[in-house]
Design a protein around this motif. Structure first.
Motif, PDB file in Angstrom:
ATOM      1  N   LYS A  84       0.861  -1.187   0.000  1.00  0.00           N
ATOM      2  CA  LYS A  84       0.000   0.000   0.000  1.00  0.00           C
ATOM      3  C   LYS A  84       0.890   1.226   0.000  1.00  0.00           C
ATOM      4  N   GLU A  85       0.487   2.245  -0.761  1.00  0.00           N
ATOM      5  CA  GLU A  85       1.264   3.480  -0.787  1.00  0.00           C
ATOM      6  C   GLU A  85       1.188   4.163   0.569  1.00  0.00           C
ATOM      7  N   ILE A  86       2.332   4.686   1.000  1.00  0.00           N
ATOM      8  CA  ILE A  86       2.379   5.413   2.261  1.00  0.00           C
ATOM      9  C   ILE A  86       2.785   6.850   1.975  1.00  0.00           C
ATOM     10  N   PRO A  87       2.462   7.789   2.867  1.00  0.00           N
ATOM     11  CA  PRO A  87       2.738   9.209   2.610  1.00  0.00           C
ATOM     12  C   PRO A  87       4.221   9.497   2.407  1.00  0.00           C
ATOM     13  N   ASP A  88       4.510  10.418   1.476  1.00  0.00           N
ATOM     14  CA  ASP A  88       5.881  10.874   1.285  1.00  0.00           C
ATOM     15  C   ASP A  88       6.345  11.599   2.542  1.00  0.00           C
ATOM     16  N   GLU A  89       7.610  11.374   2.891  1.00  0.00           N
ATOM     17  CA  GLU A  89       8.127  12.019   4.093  1.00  0.00           C
ATOM     18  C   GLU A  89       9.648  11.918   4.111  1.00  0.00           C
ATOM     19  N   VAL A  90      10.283  12.926   4.666  1.00  0.00           N
ATOM     20  CA  VAL A  90      11.727  12.911   4.882  1.00  0.00           C
ATOM     21  C   VAL A  90      11.956  12.803   6.382  1.00  0.00           C
ATOM     22  N   LEU A  91      12.520  11.681   6.800  1.00  0.00           N
ATOM     23  CA  LEU A  91      12.744  11.433   8.216  1.00  0.00           C
ATOM     24  C   LEU A  91      14.207  11.698   8.540  1.00  0.00           C
ATOM     25  N   LYS A  92      14.450  12.448   9.590  1.00  0.00           N
ATOM     26  CA  LYS A  92      15.813  12.755  10.005  1.00  0.00           C
ATOM     27  C   LYS A  92      16.067  12.237  11.411  1.00  0.00           C
ATOM     28  N   LYS A  93      17.246  11.658  11.587  1.00  0.00           N
ATOM     29  CA  LYS A  93      17.659  11.099  12.869  1.00  0.00           C
ATOM     30  C   LYS A  93      16.551  10.227  13.462  1.00  0.00           C
ATOM     31  N   THR A  94      16.162   9.234  12.686  1.00  0.00           N
ATOM     32  CA  THR A  94      15.096   8.330  13.115  1.00  0.00           C
ATOM     33  C   THR A  94      15.649   6.924  13.290  1.00  0.00           C
ATOM     34  N   SER A  95      15.236   6.266  14.339  1.00  0.00           N
ATOM     35  CA  SER A  95      15.688   4.891  14.573  1.00  0.00           C
ATOM     36  C   SER A  95      14.977   3.941  13.622  1.00  0.00           C
ATOM     37  N   THR A 103      20.375   4.243  13.992  1.00  0.00           N
ATOM     38  CA  THR A 103      19.590   5.432  13.663  1.00  0.00           C
ATOM     39  C   THR A 103      19.983   5.931  12.278  1.00  0.00           C
ATOM     40  N   TYR A 104      18.987   6.212  11.442  1.00  0.00           N
ATOM     41  CA  TYR A 104      19.243   6.786  10.129  1.00  0.00           C
ATOM     42  C   TYR A 104      19.465   8.291  10.277  1.00  0.00           C
ATOM     43  N   GLY A 105      20.510   8.800   9.641  1.00  0.00           N
ATOM     44  CA  GLY A 105      20.690  10.240   9.615  1.00  0.00           C
ATOM     45  C   GLY A 105      19.575  10.886   8.795  1.00  0.00           C
ATOM     46  N   LYS A 106      19.198  10.187   7.714  1.00  0.00           N
ATOM     47  CA  LYS A 106      18.126  10.681   6.846  1.00  0.00           C
ATOM     48  C   LYS A 106      17.533   9.511   6.084  1.00  0.00           C
ATOM     49  N   PHE A 107      16.233   9.442   6.033  1.00  0.00           N
ATOM     50  CA  PHE A 107      15.554   8.393   5.265  1.00  0.00           C
ATOM     51  C   PHE A 107      14.402   9.048   4.513  1.00  0.00           C
ATOM     52  N   VAL A 108      14.412   8.885   3.197  1.00  0.00           N
ATOM     53  CA  VAL A 108      13.411   9.531   2.340  1.00  0.00           C
ATOM     54  C   VAL A 108      12.387   8.506   1.864  1.00  0.00           C
ATOM     55  N   ILE A 109      11.127   8.780   2.095  1.00  0.00           N
ATOM     56  CA  ILE A 109      10.027   7.975   1.562  1.00  0.00           C
ATOM     57  C   ILE A 109       9.370   8.794   0.459  1.00  0.00           C
ATOM     58  N   HIS A 110       9.468   8.321  -0.764  1.00  0.00           N
ATOM     59  CA  HIS A 110       8.897   9.054  -1.890  1.00  0.00           C
ATOM     60  C   HIS A 110       8.280   8.079  -2.877  1.00  0.00           C
ATOM     61  N   ASP A 111       6.992   8.262  -3.153  1.00  0.00           N
ATOM     62  CA  ASP A 111       6.288   7.447  -4.137  1.00  0.00           C
ATOM     63  C   ASP A 111       6.555   5.963  -3.895  1.00  0.00           C
ATOM     64  N   ALA A 112       6.370   5.526  -2.656  1.00  0.00           N
ATOM     65  CA  ALA A 112       6.721   4.156  -2.271  1.00  0.00           C
ATOM     66  C   ALA A 112       5.592   3.499  -1.498  1.00  0.00           C
ATOM     67  N   THR A 113       5.587   2.172  -1.551  1.00  0.00           N
ATOM     68  CA  THR A 113       4.687   1.390  -0.712  1.00  0.00           C
ATOM     69  C   THR A 113       5.441   0.962   0.547  1.00  0.00           C
ATOM     70  N   GLY A 114       4.693   0.492   1.524  1.00  0.00           N
ATOM     71  CA  GLY A 114       5.343  -0.047   2.710  1.00  0.00           C
ATOM     72  C   GLY A 114       6.247  -1.204   2.353  1.00  0.00           C
ATOM     73  N   TYR A 115       5.858  -1.992   1.362  1.00  0.00           N
ATOM     74  CA  TYR A 115       6.662  -3.122   0.897  1.00  0.00           C
ATOM     75  C   TYR A 115       7.998  -2.631   0.359  1.00  0.00           C
ATOM     76  N   ASP A 116       7.981  -1.521  -0.394  1.00  0.00           N
ATOM     77  CA  ASP A 116       9.216  -0.968  -0.950  1.00  0.00           C
ATOM     78  C   ASP A 116      10.198  -0.599   0.160  1.00  0.00           C
TER      79      ASP A 116
END
Length: 317
Positions: free
Chosen positions: A101-112, A137-150
């Motif tokens: 399922k598609e999940i919202p685009d988001e830029v996560l910073k300093k996230t475990s 911990t990720y310094g930065k993780f980008v979710i863009h046009d992706a499903t949870g599976y991706d």
């Protein structure tokens, strides 16, 4: 002589006719899969099946022998139907299908990683708990046009984790951390076919280069293993020295040991699953006896009988 039986339910239907079924399970792939092949000639046309079965229907596959009882071999969801080549094939995927399922685009910073997994579970609308053995911990993780599976696929590719759903919990663990039941195989008794090569660790030198991308765009490298052999590069989502070294040592362990490489093929008994331990015995070469981690199992059921092909991973003992 054992009598083969099966019980396959898709949606509200129970299959009355079957050509064959293949179930593939692996700790190295994100989702377990099953392909059910129906005898198309028994139906008036393929549309009769396609009108009754739909993507997202619940799938339960059990088969075995009448003398020993049915075994649940697969539980999941119908992903798609193929009517090409004169047969009807039903492609199924385990509970990881729920993350498509598609999940919202988001830029996560300093996230475990755990927080990222919670974000993915919530974005897919699933009420799963999280059991994660990693603490980076990720310094930065980008979710863009992706499903949870991706996202889960990317996590697995980066760290080689075992990712699966069990009892309402999404599990993310290092390969081999969780080991299942021991299964005994005697090459002269309950192995129909073997494709094994016995190798010494000294013959399998490997250098593992672990790479991590730093926030400034540069790449950090940590090496494990020995020189003079195969060179393997793996990616690591964390750039801390200890985490990268552990990732490299794990890869070396998986690739260098005294023991067998390859696969064995037996019948439906004993039941064997990925992450189980397989203990092999060869009366002609007892020094080769050993216990191995199972990386994947392909189980087939049809007119040619029921068989399990078991792929061996690293040696446990």
């Amino acid at each position: 002589m054992y009598t083969m039986i099966y019980d396959i339910r898709i949606g509200s239907y129970r299959l009355g006719m079957l050509d064959n079924v293949e179930v593939h399970k692996s700790v190295e792939l994100l989702a377990d899969t099953a392909v059910v092949t129906l005898p198309a000639a028994q139906y008036n046309n393929a549309l009769e099946v396609e009108n009754k079965l739909h993507r997202g229907d619940k799938v339960c596959i059990s088969f075995g022998y009448e003398e020993t009882g049915l075994v649940r071999e697969f539980s999941g969801w119908l992903q798609r139907i193929s009517t090409d080549g004169g047969s009807i094939k039903l492609y199924c995927e385990d509970d990881l299908f729920l993350f498509r399922k598609e999940i919202p685009d988001e830029v996560l910073k300093k996230t475990s990683l755990t927080a990222l997994l919670e974000k993915v579970v919530g974005g897919c609308g699933l009420g799963l708990q999280i059991a994660c053995s990693y603490s980076w911990t990720y310094g930065k993780f980008v979710i863009h046009d992706a499903t949870g599976y991706d996202v889960l696929k990317k996590i697995q590719e980066e760290c080689g984790a075992d990712i699966y759903i069990c009892d309402g919990t999404l599990h993310v663990h290092p390969p081999g951390e969780t080991i299942g039941n021991e299964r005994l195989y005697d090459l002269a008794i309950n192995v129909e076919k073997e494709d094994l090569t016995y190798r010494r660790a000294a013959e399998k030198k490997v250098k593992v280069v672990v790479k991590a991308l730093l926030p400034d765009g540069t790449v950090k490298e940590v090496e494990a293993g020995s020189t003079g052999g195969e060179r393997v590069e793996v990616r690591c989502p964390t750039s801390d020295e200890a985490g990268m070294k552990a990732r490299g040592e794990l890869e070396v362990k998986r690739r260098t040991f005294d023991g067998y490489e390859g696969s064995i093929t037996g019948w439906l008994i004993p039941v064997c699953r990925p992450a189980d331990m397989v203990t092999l015995h060869d009366k002609d070469y007892p020094y080769k006896d050993g216990t191995y981690f199972v990386t994947s199992v392909t189980t087939t059921f049809g007119k040619d009988g029921g068989k399990r092909k078991i792929d061996l991973g690293f040696r446990i003992s």
